[in-house]
Scaffold this motif. Sequence first.
Motif, PDB file in Angstrom:
ATOM      1  N   ALA A  18      66.448  20.905  21.868  1.00 15.77           N
ATOM      2  CA  ALA A  18      65.695  21.425  20.699  1.00 15.77           C
ATOM      3  C   ALA A  18      64.651  20.307  20.629  1.00 15.77           C
ATOM      4  O   ALA A  18      63.260  20.451  20.484  1.00 15.77           O
ATOM      5  CB  ALA A  18      66.329  21.649  19.393  1.00 15.77           C
ATOM      6  N   THR A  19      65.077  18.824  20.734  1.00 14.54           N
ATOM      7  CA  THR A  19      63.801  17.850  20.364  1.00 14.54           C
ATOM      8  C   THR A  19      62.965  17.895  21.839  1.00 14.54           C
ATOM      9  O   THR A  19      61.772  17.884  21.797  1.00 14.54           O
ATOM     10  CB  THR A  19      64.597  16.581  20.512  1.00 14.54           C
ATOM     11  OG1 THR A  19      65.611  16.689  19.316  1.00 14.54           O
ATOM     12  CG2 THR A  19      63.717  15.466  20.306  1.00 14.54           C
ATOM     13  N   ARG A  21      62.539  20.482  23.741  1.00 19.74           N
ATOM     14  CA  ARG A  21      61.138  21.615  23.730  1.00 19.74           C
ATOM     15  C   ARG A  21      60.116  21.505  22.573  1.00 19.74           C
ATOM     16  O   ARG A  21      59.056  21.752  22.978  1.00 19.74           O
ATOM     17  CB  ARG A  21      62.204  22.997  23.193  1.00 19.74           C
ATOM     18  CG  ARG A  21      62.993  23.413  24.227  1.00 19.74           C
ATOM     19  CD  ARG A  21      63.709  24.814  23.730  1.00 19.74           C
ATOM     20  NE  ARG A  21      64.429  25.344  24.858  1.00 19.74           N
ATOM     21  CZ  ARG A  21      65.554  25.952  24.885  1.00 19.74           C
ATOM     22  NH1 ARG A  21      66.144  26.177  23.410  1.00 19.74           N
ATOM     23  NH2 ARG A  21      66.009  26.383  25.806  1.00 19.74           N
ATOM     24  N   GLU A  22      60.415  20.693  21.446  1.00 17.93           N
ATOM     25  CA  GLU A  22      59.381  20.328  20.758  1.00 17.93           C
ATOM     26  C   GLU A  22      58.341  19.420  21.358  1.00 17.93           C
ATOM     27  O   GLU A  22      57.145  19.523  21.270  1.00 17.93           O
ATOM     28  CB  GLU A  22      59.897  19.821  19.357  1.00 17.93           C
ATOM     29  CG  GLU A  22      58.826  19.385  18.365  1.00 17.93           C
ATOM     30  CD  GLU A  22      58.078  20.661  17.805  1.00 17.93           C
ATOM     31  OE1 GLU A  22      57.014  20.203  17.327  1.00 17.93           O
ATOM     32  OE2 GLU A  22      58.515  21.826  17.880  1.00 17.93           O
ATOM     33  N   LYS A  23      58.770  18.596  22.181  1.00 21.79           N
ATOM     34  CA  LYS A  23      57.976  17.580  22.581  1.00 21.79           C
ATOM     35  C   LYS A  23      57.252  18.277  23.673  1.00 21.79           C
ATOM     36  O   LYS A  23      56.023  17.872  24.021  1.00 21.79           O
ATOM     37  CB  LYS A  23      58.614  16.378  23.386  1.00 21.79           C
ATOM     38  CG  LYS A  23      59.460  15.561  22.210  1.00 21.79           C
ATOM     39  CD  LYS A  23      60.094  14.305  22.940  1.00 21.79           C
ATOM     40  CE  LYS A  23      60.737  13.042  22.106  1.00 21.79           C
ATOM     41  NZ  LYS A  23      61.371  12.336  22.683  1.00 21.79           N
ATOM     42  N   ARG A  25      56.512  21.412  23.905  1.00 28.02           N
ATOM     43  CA  ARG A  25      55.516  22.203  23.191  1.00 28.02           C
ATOM     44  C   ARG A  25      54.078  21.328  22.860  1.00 28.02           C
ATOM     45  O   ARG A  25      52.886  21.888  23.249  1.00 28.02           O
ATOM     46  CB  ARG A  25      55.948  22.979  22.059  1.00 28.02           C
ATOM     47  CG  ARG A  25      55.095  24.040  21.372  1.00 28.02           C
ATOM     48  CD  ARG A  25      55.828  24.456  19.984  1.00 28.02           C
ATOM     49  NE  ARG A  25      55.841  23.269  19.047  1.00 28.02           N
ATOM     50  CZ  ARG A  25      54.849  22.884  18.136  1.00 28.02           C
ATOM     51  NH1 ARG A  25      53.564  23.224  18.489  1.00 28.02           N
ATOM     52  NH2 ARG A  25      54.990  21.908  17.528  1.00 28.02           N
ATOM     53  N   LYS A  26      54.371  20.313  22.279  1.00 31.47           N
ATOM     54  CA  LYS A  26      53.283  19.402  21.812  1.00 31.47           C
ATOM     55  C   LYS A  26      52.444  18.807  23.291  1.00 31.47           C
ATOM     56  O   LYS A  26      51.087  19.028  23.159  1.00 31.47           O
ATOM     57  CB  LYS A  26      53.812  18.220  21.133  1.00 31.47           C
ATOM     58  CG  LYS A  26      54.061  18.523  19.795  1.00 31.47           C
ATOM     59  CD  LYS A  26      54.743  17.329  18.905  1.00 31.47           C
ATOM     60  CE  LYS A  26      55.014  17.709  17.697  1.00 31.47           C
ATOM     61  NZ  LYS A  26      55.866  16.628  16.846  1.00 31.47           N
ATOM     62  N   GLU A  28      52.150  20.333  25.949  1.00 32.75           N
ATOM     63  CA  GLU A  28      51.496  21.488  26.545  1.00 32.75           C
ATOM     64  C   GLU A  28      50.225  21.775  25.774  1.00 32.75           C
ATOM     65  O   GLU A  28      49.105  22.062  26.111  1.00 32.75           O
ATOM     66  CB  GLU A  28      52.346  23.028  26.546  1.00 32.75           C
ATOM     67  CG  GLU A  28      51.807  24.045  27.252  1.00 32.75           C
ATOM     68  CD  GLU A  28      52.728  25.371  26.960  1.00 32.75           C
ATOM     69  OE1 GLU A  28      52.520  26.070  28.043  1.00 32.75           O
ATOM     70  OE2 GLU A  28      53.194  25.499  26.247  1.00 32.75           O
ATOM     71  N   GLN A  29      50.347  21.712  24.341  1.00 32.70           N
ATOM     72  CA  GLN A  29      49.311  22.132  23.387  1.00 32.70           C
ATOM     73  C   GLN A  29      48.354  20.855  23.794  1.00 32.70           C
ATOM     74  O   GLN A  29      46.974  21.176  23.594  1.00 32.70           O
ATOM     75  CB  GLN A  29      49.651  21.945  21.894  1.00 32.70           C
ATOM     76  CG  GLN A  29      50.300  23.089  21.706  1.00 32.70           C
ATOM     77  CD  GLN A  29      50.958  23.119  20.142  1.00 32.70           C
ATOM     78  OE1 GLN A  29      50.936  21.868  19.635  1.00 32.70           O
ATOM     79  NE2 GLN A  29      50.988  24.193  19.558  1.00 32.70           N
ATOM     80  N   TYR A  36      54.561  17.432  30.173  1.00 24.34           N
ATOM     81  CA  TYR A  36      55.414  18.801  30.269  1.00 24.34           C
ATOM     82  C   TYR A  36      56.245  19.208  31.226  1.00 24.34           C
ATOM     83  O   TYR A  36      57.363  19.518  30.837  1.00 24.34           O
ATOM     84  CB  TYR A  36      54.253  19.877  29.897  1.00 24.34           C
ATOM     85  CG  TYR A  36      54.722  21.423  29.719  1.00 24.34           C
ATOM     86  CD1 TYR A  36      55.088  21.761  28.507  1.00 24.34           C
ATOM     87  CD2 TYR A  36      54.527  22.070  30.842  1.00 24.34           C
ATOM     88  CE1 TYR A  36      55.629  23.076  28.520  1.00 24.34           C
ATOM     89  CE2 TYR A  36      54.839  23.452  30.798  1.00 24.34           C
ATOM     90  CZ  TYR A  36      55.708  23.845  29.412  1.00 24.34           C
ATOM     91  OH  TYR A  36      56.376  25.223  29.574  1.00 24.34           O
ATOM     92  N   GLU A  40      60.326  19.812  30.688  1.00 21.29           N
ATOM     93  CA  GLU A  40      60.751  20.841  31.032  1.00 21.29           C
ATOM     94  C   GLU A  40      62.058  20.740  32.220  1.00 21.29           C
ATOM     95  O   GLU A  40      63.003  21.247  32.179  1.00 21.29           O
ATOM     96  CB  GLU A  40      59.790  21.810  31.840  1.00 21.29           C
ATOM     97  CG  GLU A  40      58.852  22.428  30.848  1.00 21.29           C
ATOM     98  CD  GLU A  40      59.766  23.620  30.125  1.00 21.29           C
ATOM     99  OE1 GLU A  40      60.170  24.326  30.526  1.00 21.29           O
ATOM    100  OE2 GLU A  40      59.296  23.348  28.705  1.00 21.29           O
TER     101      GLU A  40
END
Length: 106
Positions: A18-19, A21-23, A25-26, A28-29, A36, A40
Amino acid sequence: MEKRYSEMTEYELNIEIATLREKARKAEQLGIINEYAVLERKIAMAKCYLLNLHDFLPGEIYYIEGAEEEKFKIEYMNGIFAWGYRLSSPDKEEALPVSMLLKIEA
């Protein structure tokens, strides 16, 4: 000192995923593509330890997550890695984390 994924409990692995995935996502943004991609891969590695490695058998064929048009045949297992080849290039051996392999439904 951080634990290895192999030393983590299922709960710890789920928190780690979960941690990550959040990193990811950030990253990628923000357009940080290389970070990223690294995150992954870490997610894929951590997910391996949530799977039963005995479910992945030499000689069987799987789809590759993210490239479902590709099929992968396992030749042998080494830890969390399935060694084999893509059916589209049988002369090129490679290793994939088992979490990237998707069962082909009959």
